[in-house]
Design a protein around this motif. Sequence first.
Motif, PDB file in Angstrom:
ATOM      1  N   ALA B 198       0.845  -1.197   0.000  1.00 21.12           N
ATOM      2  CA  ALA B 198       0.000   0.000   0.000  1.00 21.12           C
ATOM      3  C   ALA B 198       0.884   1.252   0.000  1.00 21.12           C
ATOM      4  O   ALA B 198       0.596   2.236  -0.678  1.00 21.12           O
ATOM      5  N   LEU B 199       1.993   1.188   0.746  1.00 23.24           N
ATOM      6  CA  LEU B 199       2.940   2.309   0.753  1.00 23.24           C
ATOM      7  C   LEU B 199       3.625   2.423  -0.609  1.00 23.24           C
ATOM      8  O   LEU B 199       3.767   3.508  -1.166  1.00 23.24           O
ATOM      9  N   ALA B 200       4.016   1.254  -1.144  1.00 24.18           N
ATOM     10  CA  ALA B 200       4.719   1.233  -2.429  1.00 24.18           C
ATOM     11  C   ALA B 200       3.837   1.829  -3.527  1.00 24.18           C
ATOM     12  O   ALA B 200       4.313   2.518  -4.423  1.00 24.18           O
ATOM     13  N   GLY B 201       2.540   1.566  -3.427  1.00 23.03           N
ATOM     14  CA  GLY B 201       1.606   2.073  -4.433  1.00 23.03           C
ATOM     15  C   GLY B 201       1.599   3.598  -4.472  1.00 23.03           C
ATOM     16  O   GLY B 201       1.383   4.201  -5.527  1.00 23.03           O
ATOM     17  N   ARG B 202       1.840   4.219  -3.344  1.00 24.50           N
ATOM     18  CA  ARG B 202       1.834   5.689  -3.297  1.00 24.50           C
ATOM     19  C   ARG B 202       3.132   6.274  -3.848  1.00 24.50           C
ATOM     20  O   ARG B 202       3.137   7.359  -4.410  1.00 24.50           O
ATOM     21  N   VAL B 203       4.224   5.564  -3.637  1.00 24.73           N
ATOM     22  CA  VAL B 203       5.523   6.069  -4.097  1.00 24.73           C
ATOM     23  C   VAL B 203       5.768   5.658  -5.547  1.00 24.73           C
ATOM     24  O   VAL B 203       6.347   6.398  -6.338  1.00 24.73           O
ATOM     25  N   THR B 205       6.915   1.844  -7.664  1.00 33.40           N
ATOM     26  CA  THR B 205       8.124   1.034  -7.539  1.00 33.40           C
ATOM     27  C   THR B 205       8.798   0.899  -8.900  1.00 33.40           C
ATOM     28  O   THR B 205       8.166   0.581  -9.886  1.00 33.40           O
ATOM     29  N   GLU B 206      10.092   1.199  -8.893  1.00 38.96           N
ATOM     30  CA  GLU B 206      10.868   1.004 -10.118  1.00 38.96           C
ATOM     31  C   GLU B 206      12.012   0.065  -9.801  1.00 38.96           C
ATOM     32  O   GLU B 206      12.574   0.100  -8.713  1.00 38.96           O
ATOM     33  N   SER B 207      12.382  -0.772 -10.735  1.00 34.76           N
ATOM     34  CA  SER B 207      13.512  -1.685 -10.528  1.00 34.76           C
ATOM     35  C   SER B 207      14.814  -0.928 -10.761  1.00 34.76           C
ATOM     36  O   SER B 207      14.829   0.029 -11.536  1.00 34.76           O
ATOM     37  N   PRO B 208      15.930  -1.336 -10.168  1.00 32.34           N
ATOM     38  CA  PRO B 208      16.046  -2.424  -9.195  1.00 32.34           C
ATOM     39  C   PRO B 208      15.514  -2.058  -7.797  1.00 32.34           C
ATOM     40  O   PRO B 208      15.563  -0.913  -7.392  1.00 32.34           O
ATOM     41  N   ILE B 209      15.007  -3.108  -7.132  1.00 35.03           N
ATOM     42  CA  ILE B 209      14.461  -2.953  -5.793  1.00 35.03           C
ATOM     43  C   ILE B 209      15.389  -3.635  -4.799  1.00 35.03           C
ATOM     44  O   ILE B 209      15.850  -4.746  -5.051  1.00 35.03           O
ATOM     45  N   LEU B 210      15.664  -2.984  -3.678  1.00 33.55           N
ATOM     46  CA  LEU B 210      16.444  -3.614  -2.618  1.00 33.55           C
ATOM     47  C   LEU B 210      15.614  -3.681  -1.343  1.00 33.55           C
ATOM     48  O   LEU B 210      14.982  -2.705  -0.957  1.00 33.55           O
ATOM     49  N   LEU B 211      15.620  -4.872  -0.744  1.00 37.36           N
ATOM     50  CA  LEU B 211      14.937  -5.051   0.534  1.00 37.36           C
ATOM     51  C   LEU B 211      15.943  -4.858   1.653  1.00 37.36           C
ATOM     52  O   LEU B 211      17.016  -5.469   1.638  1.00 37.36           O
ATOM     53  N   GLN B 217      16.564 -10.808   5.545  1.00 34.58           N
ATOM     54  CA  GLN B 217      17.094 -12.150   5.275  1.00 34.58           C
ATOM     55  C   GLN B 217      15.998 -13.212   5.277  1.00 34.58           C
ATOM     56  O   GLN B 217      16.257 -14.377   4.995  1.00 34.58           O
ATOM     57  N   MET B 218      14.773 -12.815   5.610  1.00 30.98           N
ATOM     58  CA  MET B 218      13.698 -13.806   5.643  1.00 30.98           C
ATOM     59  C   MET B 218      13.201 -14.045   4.216  1.00 30.98           C
ATOM     60  O   MET B 218      12.512 -13.214   3.625  1.00 30.98           O
ATOM     61  N   GLU B 219      13.599 -15.178   3.683  1.00 24.55           N
ATOM     62  CA  GLU B 219      13.349 -15.487   2.280  1.00 24.55           C
ATOM     63  C   GLU B 219      11.858 -15.394   1.927  1.00 24.55           C
ATOM     64  O   GLU B 219      11.481 -14.945   0.846  1.00 24.55           O
ATOM     65  N   GLY B 220      11.010 -15.806   2.864  1.00 23.40           N
ATOM     66  CA  GLY B 220       9.564 -15.797   2.610  1.00 23.40           C
ATOM     67  C   GLY B 220       9.038 -14.402   2.290  1.00 23.40           C
ATOM     68  O   GLY B 220       8.159 -14.235   1.443  1.00 23.40           O
ATOM     69  N   ILE B 221       9.582 -13.398   2.953  1.00 24.82           N
ATOM     70  CA  ILE B 221       9.143 -12.015   2.706  1.00 24.82           C
ATOM     71  C   ILE B 221       9.593 -11.557   1.335  1.00 24.82           C
ATOM     72  O   ILE B 221       8.833 -10.958   0.575  1.00 24.82           O
ATOM     73  N   ARG B 222      10.843 -11.880   1.012  1.00 21.12           N
ATOM     74  CA  ARG B 222      11.374 -11.466  -0.289  1.00 21.12           C
ATOM     75  C   ARG B 222      10.544 -12.062  -1.424  1.00 21.12           C
ATOM     76  O   ARG B 222      10.174 -11.390  -2.374  1.00 21.12           O
ATOM     77  N   GLN B 228       4.087  -9.998  -5.232  1.00 19.69           N
ATOM     78  CA  GLN B 228       3.130  -8.884  -5.251  1.00 19.69           C
ATOM     79  C   GLN B 228       3.585  -7.695  -6.109  1.00 19.69           C
ATOM     80  O   GLN B 228       2.753  -6.964  -6.635  1.00 19.69           O
ATOM     81  N   THR B 229       4.907  -7.479  -6.237  1.00 23.73           N
ATOM     82  CA  THR B 229       5.358  -6.367  -7.099  1.00 23.73           C
ATOM     83  C   THR B 229       5.509  -6.821  -8.546  1.00 23.73           C
ATOM     84  O   THR B 229       5.490  -5.997  -9.453  1.00 23.73           O
ATOM     85  N   GLY B 230       5.695  -8.139  -8.747  1.00 20.06           N
ATOM     86  CA  GLY B 230       5.942  -8.646 -10.090  1.00 20.06           C
ATOM     87  C   GLY B 230       7.334  -8.285 -10.585  1.00 20.06           C
ATOM     88  O   GLY B 230       7.607  -8.321 -11.781  1.00 20.06           O
TER      89      GLY B 230
END
Lengths: 385, 251
Positions: B198-203, B205-211, B217-222, B228-230
């Motif tokens: 929801a935050l990303a939608g307001r800003v 998102t352009e690649s490259p993306i860094l978490l 380090q939690m692979e599941g989140i990445r 969700q970002t594709g």
Amino acid sequence: MIEMKKELPLVFDSFADARKNGFLAVKKIKDSGKGVVGQFCTYTPLEIFMAAGLVSVSLCSTSDETIPDAEKDLPGNLCPLIKSSYGFAVTDKCPYMYFADLVVGETTCDGKVKMYELLAKKKNLHILQLPRNQFTPESKALWRSEIVRLKERVEKDFGVTITDDMLRDAIHKRNEERRLLKELYELSTLCPPPITGLRQLQILFGSQFKFDWKEKTEEIQNAINQIKSGYDAGERPVSIDAPRILITGCPMGGVTEKVVKVIEEAGGVVVAYENCTGAKQMDRQCLEEGDPITNIADHYLQIGCSIMTPNPSRFELLGRLCEQFKVNGVVEMTLQACHTYAVESHTVKKFLEERNIPYLQLETDYGTADIGQLSTRAGAFVEML
Amino acid sequence: MKQITVGIDCGSAACKGVLIKEDSILAVCVKPTGWNPKETARTVFQELLEQTETAEHEIRVAATGYGRVGIDFAHKKITEITCHASGADYLLKGVRTIIDIGGQDSKVISVENGKVLSFQMNDKCAAGTGRFLEMSAHRMGVDLSDFPKLLTEGKRCSLSSMCAVFADSEIVSLLAAGKTREEIAGGIIQSVVTKVMALAGRVGTESPILLTGGLAQMEGIRKELEFQTGCPVNVSQFSRYAGAIGAALKA
């Protein structure tokens, strides 16, 4: 005719000295025989009260002190300005609310409209039907007729007659006041500005609580002279490198000074306020020639509040101020649960994007728990400018 | 000789420190912030000095994060948003979007050449933050460190509550209704990422993306973020130090 309230509230003895003094000051006005009218909104045509020889005062509260009392009747998820104002009415803690013989509200936002219904059980209340369109002949005609109805209510409640000449005189005086306050805030078009945004806000906000027109205008003129001569003598309270910020959004003052403080502590300076505490009410002059009622109606209807749809007046003013004050960034302060400003913030963001002006929206309430979060956001915003 | 700098990023959950010399990371250190951020920051700083055998007077220090205000030995204090932008650009040259999931804040920052273009942070609410994840893990009887073990491909149930407190009671109901911990864990990750999106939608998102942030380090989140970002979502081994690195670079 209504009976004017002159007695102190029962809870008076429990108040701290500062509050007691506030009450005694208003009681003095009442004892001199003057009626007091309280209003909530920049749309209220103060000329009517001025012409009637009444004292008018803003009842928009800016502290969270009475919110728990308000929440006995009002929902928690409501704008803090509405809750706090209502809370002061039910607790008799605000001298202006307490001594107001007549309270005037408008059909602005939904929260206020429904709060007024509850407030009417407590206070002598008059509601102006404000249209949400500023341009159609029907809107203008409705608003003009509402100004007439307010004039008649004031005449009846206070047993006075308001003539056109009295209104013309009041328009002239209010114009003078607007002109002076505008001259004062326009001093911040200088680079660097001669005063901080906090000082500017405190002067603008404080001017709403001065009741003698002559004294008030003299004080503003003195402040202008003082600031000018200080600047000419080389006083520079603000660094030339400070990014210049315009604040837009909901009305400010009191506890929401925190927004200005976090911006200025981060090294920015607030140069202009496109809100009801600032330029929205001072920017334009009311026409003095012709029918005074029509002039008053036309003047007030053009205020660019987010309850208007569409709301081009706000964007005209915002764009103009950004240029005039050579603004580097815009911060919008929206109060929690203020739907109209919160939704319109998207339009503001797009409007500023087209002009390459960075924009930050900060939502806050009347508490102080979010100071850390506000200062991180404001700090990062100032750092990126 | 090039200046040696230290960046301290004192967050709500962890205090991170980095020592940089000639653009190279010589030492890193992380400790739980605990109840005394000032003292923890000092300990982290001392450890960096010991690791590299450096004397304090040779060093310039910049502090960031919520605890920055109390760090009196810092020469500079900078907000974590500015620091994340510069630290992320160091870790992934040319990065355009940073997604940071921290202890009490989650944020999405749009950057160009290490400079902030715009940013969005979560509002006064714990949903979408590390704290939310930690609370939920505890509700299921596991520590945050063991939480990833519950994450299983394809196992998830949906959590409708966006509020951390309500989600907590929703988890209780789901457990009572017989959902497995694996399914709920999948649902929690999805909920955190949805809030961040929801935050990303307001800003934008352009690649490259860094978490970045403690949960990077939690692979599941990445993976869920990529879903969700594709777009591909990058992680660096130093992701959780991004803020501290940025501070060190700006010291």
